[in-house]
Write a protein that holds these residues in place. Structure first.
Motif, PDB file in Angstrom:
ATOM      1  N   SER A  41       0.864  -1.173   0.000  1.00 23.06           N
ATOM      2  CA  SER A  41       0.000   0.000   0.000  1.00 23.06           C
ATOM      3  C   SER A  41       0.901   1.222   0.000  1.00 23.06           C
ATOM      4  O   SER A  41       1.976   1.215   0.604  1.00 23.06           O
ATOM      5  N   ASN A  42       0.457   2.289  -0.674  1.00 23.32           N
ATOM      6  CA  ASN A  42       1.266   3.507  -0.687  1.00 23.32           C
ATOM      7  C   ASN A  42       0.882   4.450   0.445  1.00 23.32           C
ATOM      8  O   ASN A  42       1.469   5.514   0.591  1.00 23.32           O
ATOM      9  N   VAL A  43      -0.082   4.057   1.252  1.00 22.56           N
ATOM     10  CA  VAL A  43      -0.599   4.957   2.290  1.00 22.56           C
ATOM     11  C   VAL A  43      -0.016   4.577   3.654  1.00 22.56           C
ATOM     12  O   VAL A  43      -0.202   3.456   4.138  1.00 22.56           O
ATOM     13  N   CYS A  44       0.677   5.517   4.265  1.00 22.38           N
ATOM     14  CA  CYS A  44       1.253   5.288   5.590  1.00 22.38           C
ATOM     15  C   CYS A  44       0.150   4.911   6.580  1.00 22.38           C
ATOM     16  O   CYS A  44      -0.927   5.505   6.574  1.00 22.38           O
ATOM     17  N   THR A  45       0.435   3.924   7.429  1.00 22.38           N
ATOM     18  CA  THR A  45      -0.573   3.472   8.390  1.00 22.38           C
ATOM     19  C   THR A  45      -0.683   4.411   9.590  1.00 22.38           C
ATOM     20  O   THR A  45      -1.577   4.253  10.411  1.00 22.38           O
ATOM     21  N   HIS A  46       0.212   5.388   9.696  1.00 25.09           N
ATOM     22  CA  HIS A  46       0.124   6.346  10.796  1.00 25.09           C
ATOM     23  C   HIS A  46      -0.892   7.436  10.492  1.00 25.09           C
ATOM     24  O   HIS A  46      -1.620   7.869  11.372  1.00 25.09           O
ATOM     25  N   ASN A  47      -0.915   7.901   9.247  1.00 21.64           N
ATOM     26  CA  ASN A  47      -1.873   8.916   8.844  1.00 21.64           C
ATOM     27  C   ASN A  47      -2.163   8.701   7.373  1.00 21.64           C
ATOM     28  O   ASN A  47      -2.329   7.558   6.979  1.00 21.64           O
ATOM     29  N   ILE A  48      -2.167   9.746   6.558  1.00 16.24           N
ATOM     30  CA  ILE A  48      -2.575   9.540   5.170  1.00 16.24           C
ATOM     31  C   ILE A  48      -1.506   9.961   4.172  1.00 16.24           C
ATOM     32  O   ILE A  48      -1.797  10.254   3.027  1.00 16.24           O
ATOM     33  N   ALA A  49      -0.260   9.995   4.564  1.00 11.47           N
ATOM     34  CA  ALA A  49       0.795  10.400   3.643  1.00 11.47           C
ATOM     35  C   ALA A  49       1.069   9.305   2.613  1.00 11.47           C
ATOM     36  O   ALA A  49       0.892   8.120   2.880  1.00 11.47           O
ATOM     37  N   MET A  50       1.510   9.738   1.424  1.00  4.53           N
ATOM     38  CA  MET A  50       1.921   8.807   0.380  1.00  4.53           C
ATOM     39  C   MET A  50       3.413   8.485   0.564  1.00  4.53           C
ATOM     40  O   MET A  50       4.260   9.378   0.524  1.00  4.53           O
ATOM     41  N   LEU A  51       3.699   7.212   0.740  1.00  6.65           N
ATOM     42  CA  LEU A  51       5.079   6.815   1.038  1.00  6.65           C
ATOM     43  C   LEU A  51       6.039   7.117  -0.110  1.00  6.65           C
ATOM     44  O   LEU A  51       7.226   7.381   0.115  1.00  6.65           O
ATOM     45  N   THR A  52       5.524   7.098  -1.345  1.00  4.35           N
ATOM     46  CA  THR A  52       6.414   7.391  -2.473  1.00  4.35           C
ATOM     47  C   THR A  52       6.821   8.864  -2.518  1.00  4.35           C
ATOM     48  O   THR A  52       7.660   9.233  -3.319  1.00  4.35           O
TER      49      THR A  52
ATOM     50  N   GLY B 122       8.205   8.071  10.104  1.00  2.00           N
ATOM     51  CA  GLY B 122       8.038   6.652  10.409  1.00  2.00           C
ATOM     52  C   GLY B 122       8.566   5.806   9.250  1.00  2.00           C
ATOM     53  O   GLY B 122       8.672   6.286   8.116  1.00  2.00           O
ATOM     54  N   CYS B 123       8.916   4.541   9.538  1.00  2.00           N
ATOM     55  CA  CYS B 123       9.529   3.696   8.507  1.00  2.00           C
ATOM     56  C   CYS B 123       8.873   2.323   8.444  1.00  2.00           C
ATOM     57  O   CYS B 123       8.334   1.823   9.437  1.00  2.00           O
ATOM     58  N   PHE B 124       8.988   1.720   7.257  1.00  2.00           N
ATOM     59  CA  PHE B 124       8.488   0.362   7.026  1.00  2.00           C
ATOM     60  C   PHE B 124       9.516  -0.425   6.232  1.00  2.00           C
ATOM     61  O   PHE B 124      10.196   0.122   5.356  1.00  2.00           O
ATOM     62  N   ASN B 125       9.550  -1.744   6.507  1.00  2.00           N
ATOM     63  CA  ASN B 125      10.292  -2.660   5.645  1.00  2.00           C
ATOM     64  C   ASN B 125       9.386  -3.003   4.473  1.00  2.00           C
ATOM     65  O   ASN B 125       8.281  -3.522   4.684  1.00  2.00           O
ATOM     66  N   VAL B 126       9.819  -2.721   3.259  1.00  2.00           N
ATOM     67  CA  VAL B 126       8.944  -2.908   2.099  1.00  2.00           C
ATOM     68  C   VAL B 126       8.774  -4.383   1.731  1.00  2.00           C
ATOM     69  O   VAL B 126       7.857  -4.730   0.993  1.00  2.00           O
ATOM     70  N   LYS B 127       9.661  -5.251   2.237  1.00  2.00           N
ATOM     71  CA  LYS B 127       9.540  -6.685   1.954  1.00  2.00           C
ATOM     72  C   LYS B 127       8.447  -7.327   2.806  1.00  2.00           C
ATOM     73  O   LYS B 127       7.658  -8.130   2.329  1.00  2.00           O
ATOM     74  N   SER B 128       8.418  -6.954   4.078  1.00  2.00           N
ATOM     75  CA  SER B 128       7.487  -7.589   5.015  1.00  2.00           C
ATOM     76  C   SER B 128       6.305  -6.708   5.384  1.00  2.00           C
ATOM     77  O   SER B 128       5.301  -7.198   5.893  1.00  2.00           O
ATOM     78  N   GLY B 129       6.451  -5.392   5.178  1.00  2.00           N
ATOM     79  CA  GLY B 129       5.430  -4.441   5.609  1.00  2.00           C
ATOM     80  C   GLY B 129       5.580  -4.035   7.066  1.00  2.00           C
ATOM     81  O   GLY B 129       4.854  -3.166   7.555  1.00  2.00           O
ATOM     82  N   GLU B 130       6.536  -4.639   7.755  1.00  2.00           N
ATOM     83  CA  GLU B 130       6.730  -4.364   9.182  1.00  2.00           C
ATOM     84  C   GLU B 130       7.047  -2.889   9.428  1.00  2.00           C
ATOM     85  O   GLU B 130       7.862  -2.288   8.707  1.00  2.00           O
ATOM     86  N   ALA B 131       6.403  -2.300  10.435  1.00  2.00           N
ATOM     87  CA  ALA B 131       6.745  -0.944  10.847  1.00  2.00           C
ATOM     88  C   ALA B 131       8.055  -1.010  11.615  1.00  2.00           C
ATOM     89  O   ALA B 131       8.186  -1.783  12.559  1.00  2.00           O
ATOM     90  N   THR B 132       9.023  -0.187  11.216  1.00  2.00           N
ATOM     91  CA  THR B 132      10.356  -0.280  11.824  1.00  2.00           C
ATOM     92  C   THR B 132      10.771   0.974  12.562  1.00  2.00           C
ATOM     93  O   THR B 132      11.827   0.978  13.185  1.00  2.00           O
TER      94      THR B 132
ATOM     95  N   CYS C  92       5.187   4.954  13.387  1.00  2.00           N
ATOM     96  CA  CYS C  92       4.451   3.869  12.725  1.00  2.00           C
ATOM     97  C   CYS C  92       4.518   2.611  13.592  1.00  2.00           C
ATOM     98  O   CYS C  92       5.600   2.217  14.044  1.00  2.00           O
ATOM     99  N   GLU C  93       3.369   1.998  13.827  1.00  2.00           N
ATOM    100  CA  GLU C  93       3.304   0.771  14.623  1.00  2.00           C
ATOM    101  C   GLU C  93       2.550  -0.321  13.876  1.00  2.00           C
ATOM    102  O   GLU C  93       2.863  -1.489  13.993  1.00  2.00           O
ATOM    103  N   LYS C  94       1.542   0.090  13.110  1.00  2.00           N
ATOM    104  CA  LYS C  94       0.729  -0.870  12.362  1.00  2.00           C
ATOM    105  C   LYS C  94       1.451  -1.229  11.061  1.00  2.00           C
ATOM    106  O   LYS C  94       1.951  -0.333  10.361  1.00  2.00           O
ATOM    107  N   PRO C  95       1.531  -2.529  10.723  1.00  2.00           N
ATOM    108  CA  PRO C  95       2.246  -2.899   9.498  1.00  2.00           C
ATOM    109  C   PRO C  95       1.544  -2.403   8.238  1.00  2.00           C
ATOM    110  O   PRO C  95       0.343  -2.146   8.226  1.00  2.00           O
ATOM    111  N   LEU C  96       2.332  -2.303   7.207  1.00  2.00           N
ATOM    112  CA  LEU C  96       1.856  -1.885   5.893  1.00  2.00           C
ATOM    113  C   LEU C  96       1.345  -3.113   5.146  1.00  2.00           C
ATOM    114  O   LEU C  96       1.977  -4.176   5.197  1.00  2.00           O
TER     115      LEU C  96
END
Ligand code: FES
Length: 103
Positions: free
Chosen positions: A42-53, A69-79, A83-87
């Motif tokens: 998903s391109n939408v950050c799970t913290h709010n509504i920003a576009m990750l790209t 906030g950061c995410f691992n793009v392979k797993s979706g894990e919030a890192t 950000c706490e909720k996975p992508l």
């Protein structure tokens, strides 16, 4: 129900790059090239509504442009906080030089 969505061609996303894809009937998607391997989230950050790209991408981590906030793009894990909720991640299908996602 799973739908196969055309994203782009492989050449459209060089290694280390990301691409925003707004395909009809699909949620906002982001395609990432990690050293020649493609991942779709998903391109939408799970913290709010920003576009990750609109943020920053290095290695296999994408950083949100809004609060860092950061995410691992392979797993979706919030890192990284806040950000706490996975992508949501989606399987990638490569057909010839075309990329598809199953959403
Ligand atoms: S909207 Fe992405 S970190 Fe806050």
């Amino acid at each position: 129900m799973v739908t196969k969505v055309k994203l782009c061609n492989e050449a459209d996303v060089a290694p280390g790059q990301m691409l925003r894809v707004d395909a009809p009937g699909a949620p906002p998607l982001a395609v990432f090239n990690v050293a020649g391997a493609f991942f779709v989230t998903s391109n939408v950050c799970t913290h709010n509504i920003a576009m990750l790209t609109d943020g920053y991408f290095e290695g296999d981590i994408v950083e949100c442009p809004l609060h860092g906030g950061c995410f691992n793009v392979k797993s979706g894990e919030a890192t990284a906080f806040p950000c706490e909720k996975p992508l949501q991640t989606y399987p990638v299908v490569v057909e010839g030089d075309e990329l598809y996602a199953e959403v």
